[in-house]
Design a protein around this motif. Structure first.
Motif, mmCIF file in Angstrom:
data_model
loop_
_atom_site.group_PDB
_atom_site.id
_atom_site.type_symbol
_atom_site.label_atom_id
_atom_site.label_comp_id
_atom_site.label_asym_id
_atom_site.label_seq_id
_atom_site.Cartn_x
_atom_site.Cartn_y
_atom_site.Cartn_z
ATOM 1 N N LEU A 25 50.765 -30.189 12.408
ATOM 2 C CA LEU A 25 49.478 -29.829 11.791
ATOM 3 C C LEU A 25 49.714 -29.345 10.369
ATOM 4 O O LEU A 25 50.653 -28.592 10.108
ATOM 5 N N VAL A 26 48.854 -29.763 9.420
ATOM 6 C CA VAL A 26 49.034 -29.371 8.031
ATOM 7 C C VAL A 26 47.676 -29.220 7.352
ATOM 8 O O VAL A 26 46.701 -29.889 7.715
ATOM 9 N N LEU A 27 47.613 -28.327 6.366
ATOM 10 C CA LEU A 27 46.385 -28.031 5.626
ATOM 11 C C LEU A 27 46.445 -28.635 4.231
ATOM 12 O O LEU A 27 47.494 -28.613 3.582
ATOM 13 N N VAL A 28 45.294 -29.148 3.750
ATOM 14 C CA VAL A 28 45.186 -29.630 2.372
ATOM 15 C C VAL A 28 43.876 -29.134 1.769
ATOM 16 O O VAL A 28 42.921 -28.819 2.476
ATOM 17 N N GLY A 29 43.845 -29.096 0.437
ATOM 18 C CA GLY A 29 42.608 -28.734 -0.253
ATOM 19 C C GLY A 29 42.143 -27.330 0.064
ATOM 20 O O GLY A 29 42.951 -26.411 0.246
ATOM 21 N N ASP A 30 40.843 -27.156 0.131
ATOM 22 C CA ASP A 30 40.268 -25.833 0.354
ATOM 23 C C ASP A 30 40.647 -25.236 1.695
ATOM 24 O O ASP A 30 40.544 -24.013 1.878
ATOM 25 N N ALA A 31 41.074 -26.030 2.649
ATOM 26 C CA ALA A 31 41.553 -25.481 3.914
ATOM 27 C C ALA A 31 42.810 -24.653 3.696
ATOM 28 O O ALA A 31 43.079 -23.705 4.438
#
Length: 428
Positions: A312-318
């Motif tokens: 699982l990975v986050l990008v942008g405003d997340a």
């Protein structure tokens, strides 16, 4: 909660992207271009309705000109990315307003700085583009790619599976399974929340008011920003037609004020609001002759302690959200997508799992320090221009005037603005 007995058999993909906004859609197109050894099976999960160029999934078009109240200020690097995805031509054919100048001044003094693309022999400093136009162009491309599967009106309810194969469970019981889940679902990320990923956040005590306005005088294809002690006020130029012809008078405004002031401004009639806005902007473009429906949102800075978990990975405003005073939020998110796409391509070349920890760590290492720097710079600007102490006011006004007289320094600043986010350059 979803009834486990009602859950369907998982539908398997290589990657599931949650969030079909500009950042998520851009990432989907970049990943779709990775075709070795075979194209990736990608699911793009979006809580909203399908994007349609004629009936976009946003508020009713404003008058005059039918402008989307949500706009993005794209850097040259972001434009290059969209061009590489065959989306930029469609955006320009819709309408994208190139701005040639930027004028910034301190409301509490005489400090002023002016940037012009002519100082570095460039065609422009960037483009102001409606969110609607960017999404429509991206989805025109997405809809032509068989191995991107769009799931619209799909709310994520829960996470499941294992660290090797992640599941997302939708509110209607459907289950999507993938080696990697990518959260591109915005500042209030449901995926980040479900994964219990720690988050640092702080409230600015301000709200931003956004709307479209028409001014008595033309905007001169200039981005204007006045720093008041209550917060910055930006006028971003808009273009009514795909090809500019003559004078343009429409601008998108972002007005940052204290919460109490925002509530009071939102309650005003259009005539009263236009009067207050004209005064706050020192009638720089004459009177405000029209303003569209206003929207306001609280300003909060957020930064995830880590950008990834197994699978699982986050990008942008997340992963990070910043003060909108420099309009860099979307550009930072697009830079995230470039780096993550490069790391996923690297994993494919090396026959690694898409959720391999080394891949996600490299992505975080390449992006986290830059995003933290952007947060710190925005916080510093906010504090500097919000300070009312006389010595600070004198220093910032003197500083602005001196920088404005130093041609070589201004040229370097402009070149940095044009180059955008250098941290997204490929790492070997």
């Amino acid at each position: 909660m979803v009834n486990e007995q009602s859950q369907s058999a998982p539908v398997k993909f290589d990657i599931v992207i949650v969030g079909g906004g500009v950042v998520g859609a851009t990432l989907a197109l970049q990943l779709a271009a990775i075709d070795k050894p075979t194209p990736l099976a990608i699911a793009l999960v979006e809580a909203g309705a399908p994007v349609n160029a004629d009936q976009p999934d946003l508020e009713p078009k404003s008058k005059p000109g039918g402008f989307d109240p949500r706009v993005v200020a794209l850097t040259r690097r972001s434009e290059q990315l969209l061009h590489s995805l065959d989306a930029w031509a469609a955006i320009q054919a819709d309408r994208a307003c190139a701005y040639t100048d930027m004028h910034v001044w301190d409301a509490d003094g005489t400090g002023v700085i002016h940037f012009s693309c002519a100082e570095v022999d460039a065609a422009n400093l960037g483009h102001i583009v409606e969110n609607r136009a960017v999404k429509a162009a991206l989805y025109d491309q997405i809809n032509q790619i068989e191995h991107i599967h769009c799931w619209h009106n799909a709310e994520v309810e829960a996470l499941g599976g294992t660290e090797q194969v992640r599941d997302i469970i939708l509110a209607d019981g459907r289950v999507l399974s993938a080696d990697l889940i990518i959260a591109a679902d915005g500042a209030r990320s449901k995926i980040r929340e479900l994964a219990a990923m720690p988050l640092r956040q702080w409230e600015y005590g301000h709200k931003a008011i956004v709307t479209t306005v028409v001014t008595e005088k033309p905007h001169q294809f200039t981005a204007w920003q006045r720093f008041l002690t209550t917060g910055p006020l930006a006028f971003l130029p808009l273009q009514a037609e795909a090809q500019a012809g003559g004078e343009e008078h429409a601008s998108s405004i972002v007005w940052s004020v204290t919460n109490d002031q925002a509530d009071a401004l939102m309650a005003l009639s259009e005539t009263e609001f236009n009067h207050q806005l004209s005064r706050a902007f020192e009638h720089t473009l004459g009177a405000i002759t029209h303003s569209d429906q206003r929207f306001s949102f609280a300003l909060t800075a957020r930064h995830a302690s880590d950008y990834h978990r197994p699978g699982l990975v986050l990008v942008g405003d997340a992963a990070h959200s910043i003060h909108p005073l420099a309009g860099q939020g979307v550009n930072l998110g697009l830079a995230d997508t470039q780096v993550l796409a490069e790391e996923i391509a690297r994993a494919r070349r090396r026959s690694l799992s898409l959720g391999d920890a080394s891949i996600l760590r490299r992505y975080q290492r390449r992006r986290k320090s830059h995003n933290l720097l952007a947060l710190a710079v925005m916080e510093g600007f906010k504090r500097l221009f919000g300070a009312t102490a006389l010595p600070v006011r004198l220093l910032r006004n003197v500083g602005l005037r001196r920088v404005n007289r130093m041609g070589w320094l201004k040229q370097q600043i402009i070149k940095l603005m044009l180059a955008g986010d250098e941290s997204s350059a490929p790492h070997r």
